[in-house]
Scaffold this active site. Structure first.
Site, PDB file in Angstrom:
ATOM      1  N   TYR A   1      37.827  31.775  50.067  1.00 10.46           N
ATOM      2  CA  TYR A   1      37.784  32.988  49.587  1.00 10.46           C
ATOM      3  C   TYR A   1      37.156  34.327  50.272  1.00 10.46           C
ATOM      4  O   TYR A   1      37.281  35.550  49.835  1.00 10.46           O
ATOM      5  CB  TYR A   1      36.797  32.606  48.233  1.00 10.46           C
ATOM      6  CG  TYR A   1      37.460  32.200  47.076  1.00 10.46           C
ATOM      7  CD1 TYR A   1      38.198  32.912  46.070  1.00 10.46           C
ATOM      8  CD2 TYR A   1      37.768  30.923  47.073  1.00 10.46           C
ATOM      9  CE1 TYR A   1      38.894  32.314  44.841  1.00 10.46           C
ATOM     10  CE2 TYR A   1      38.259  30.069  45.882  1.00 10.46           C
ATOM     11  CZ  TYR A   1      38.945  31.134  44.993  1.00 10.46           C
ATOM     12  OH  TYR A   1      39.515  30.358  43.726  1.00 10.46           O
TER      13      TYR A   1
ATOM     14  N   CYS B   1      28.452  31.814  44.403  1.00 10.03           N
ATOM     15  CA  CYS B   1      27.361  32.212  45.085  1.00 10.03           C
ATOM     16  C   CYS B   1      25.865  32.418  44.497  1.00 10.03           C
ATOM     17  O   CYS B   1      24.771  31.811  45.129  1.00 10.03           O
ATOM     18  CB  CYS B   1      27.661  33.652  45.644  1.00 10.03           C
ATOM     19  SG  CYS B   1      28.945  33.698  46.887  1.00 10.03           S
TER      20      CYS B   1
ATOM     21  N   LYS C   1      35.284  34.290  35.888  1.00  5.98           N
ATOM     22  CA  LYS C   1      34.955  35.619  35.696  1.00  5.98           C
ATOM     23  C   LYS C   1      36.556  36.064  35.653  1.00  5.98           C
ATOM     24  O   LYS C   1      37.261  35.212  35.777  1.00  5.98           O
ATOM     25  CB  LYS C   1      34.220  36.598  36.668  1.00  5.98           C
ATOM     26  CG  LYS C   1      34.655  36.555  37.764  1.00  5.98           C
ATOM     27  CD  LYS C   1      33.860  37.140  38.773  1.00  5.98           C
ATOM     28  CE  LYS C   1      34.040  38.909  38.695  1.00  5.98           C
ATOM     29  NZ  LYS C   1      33.133  39.725  39.693  1.00  5.98           N
TER      30      LYS C   1
END
Length: 489
Positions: free
Chosen positions: A24, A285, A348
């Site tokens: 990513y 994260c 999200k």
């Protein structure tokens, strides 16, 4: 598979960069460098041949708005994906390391410290195969002073090869990563405060100056750069947990968390960003970096500081749990055998990433009460959902995935016969669904639990739904905004 390209003439490139890790962070970052730096040859290498094959195909391994178009512009020109890690290390002068550094699940620091096994393995391999001086760039999120340890590993080579280690943390938000990369608020580069270290920093600065204004490029020492990344994510997560804690108070008092957020956001000292209450933050994260920060503080004996930051994670866990409990309590304290549809599984919107998604934790609590869970997400694949339920141990012991969870391909099919809908990802398309049609196909009374505050609650109530929304009066049932009736808890 995916050998290094030999057709493009190397003479046209001033610099050659490689990135170890095609995930990513590494993938989109290198795509952006290739896009803005036609004079730089970029190799993205990974030990996973499937990952590399996807990057070389029409179906990329990750979803990110704008990524597909960018890849098509530069792939095969100055951007190349392969599994030839050793060849890329030898060819390139700047080597980014963007490997996974998950939270440790074993030994000292389990559940808090970062697992640096992959980073050290990458460093040892670089030291082993490098054919000359290299600039090594930390792109993974790492604890403070990791660069110092990695430099020791690199410099232990028996051929006298010198390495400079830089810290260049990413500040990307999934769903807007390509914009964040092309128009960054800042680029942070940390290096040793020595002539050689300063020279290495300048080399990386020149790469970013192809498209980033010099005023937006910040240079620091290594330790400041490494710590800044952890602190940035900790502060952002702290704001989310702060507004989420207030959402519970709003529900208890009859206040509206959106109105409170809007009011305090007008204060320029606070600002309006990250004041949207929700079912909780997720992603790779925030939690990992806060736990890393907590462990770091504990390691230095900073007990009170560690406890302060640990509370951010505890509030996040509490928010997910209380959302699920509110669902159970609202539905007459029993959901056994009831079909509950979760709209959204990504952590999200605008990403297919499901790491630490709130949805899997909410589902776990519902399954523990023997609910039948159906999931619809417009971007997350069925296989990924199955893997997540196994990884996060979300299934009730002794139960198979297919016994209690269904993954739907159509939102209207997903809600047929359901007792409740829970909005767990803020996908824009969820706002435009025909909820009157959905209501007609559901068991009655029909509930909607809005964990992202994206729906028109008055319209839903007029249709006939019983609505619960984060930070709003519990079980509000009304016909117009001036005629509120709050159902008893």
């Amino acid at each position: 598979m995916g050998s290094l390209n030999t057709e493009v003439k190397d003479s046209q490139f001033k610099t050659k960069i490689c990135c170890i890790g095609a995930g990513y962070v590494g993938g989109p970052t290198m795509v952006t460098i290739a896009l803005f730096c036609p004079d730089i040859k970029v190799h993205v290498v990974d030990i996973n041949p499937k990952q590399v094959a996807c990057w070389n195909s029409d179906k990329l391994p990750i979803y990110e708005p704008g990524l597909d178009e960018a890849v098509k512009k530069v792939r095969g020109k100055n951007l190349f994906f392969s599994t030839k890690i050793d060849e890329a290390i030898r060819e390139c002068s700047i080597i980014f390391v963007s490997v996974n550094t998950p939270t440790k699940t074993y030994g000292v620091g389990a559940g808090r410290a970062a697992d640096l096994k992959n980073w050290e393995l990458a460093a040892r391999n670089i030291a082993k195969v490098a054919n000359g001086p290299k600039i090594i760039v930390e792109k993974s999120t790492l604890p403070v002073r990791t660069a110092h340890s990695m430099r020791k590993v690199l410099m232990a080579n028996d051929r006298g090869i010198h390495f400079q280690v830089l810290s260049n943390p990413e500040f990307l938000a999934e769903g807007t990563a390509m914009t964040d990369l092309s128009k960054p608020d800042r680029v942070l580069i940390g290096g040793m405060t020595t002539p050689e270290g300063n020279k290495a920093v300048e080399a990386l600065v020149k790469v970013y100056e192809h498209w980033v204004p010099s005023a937006n490029i910040i240079t620091t020492n290594l330790w400041s750069s490494e710590l800044s990344k952890l602190v940035a994510n900790a502060f952002l997560a702290q704001r989310i947990s702060s507004i989420n804690s207030i959402s519970e108070l709003c529900e208890a008092t009859g206040a509206d968390v959106q109105e409170v957020g809007r009011a305090i956001g007008k204060d320029t000292r606070i600002g309006k960003r990250f004041l949207n209450a929700s079912v909780g933050f997720g992603g790779s994260c925030f939690q990992k970096d806060i736990l890393n920060l907590v462990y770091l503080c504990e390691s230095f004996g900073l007990k009170e500081v560690a406890e302060y930051w640990d509370q951010v994670v505890k509030i996040n866990d509490h928010q997910k749990l209380r959302f699920a409990r509110k669902m159970i309590r609202s539905m007459f304290n029993t959901i056994s055998g009831k079909k509950i549809t979760l709209l959204g599984f990504a952590f999200k919107k605008d990403t297919g990433d499901t790491r630490e998604t709130a949805a899997v934790y909410v589902a776990k609590h519902l399954l523990a009460e023997r609910a039948r869970v159906t999931i619809f997400d417009p971007k997350v694949e069925h296989e990924e959902i199955v893997r997540d339920f196994a990884y996060y141990k979300a299934l009730t012991p002794g139960k198979e995935f297919k016994e209690c969870v269904t993954v739907a391909k159509d939102p209207y099919e997903a809600v047929k016969g359901a007792h409740a809908i829970a909005i767990l990802t803020e996908w824009d398309e969820f706002k435009s669904y025909d909820y009157e049609k959905m209501y007609a196909s559901m068991a009655k009374p029909a509930f909607i639990f809005d964990g992202r505050l994206i729906l028109d609650h008055k319209k839903l109530l007029d249709i006939g739904f019983i609505v619960y929304a984060i930070g709003k009066p519990y079980g509000v049932k009304y016909k117009n905004m001036d005629d509120l009736r709050v159902m008893e808890n």
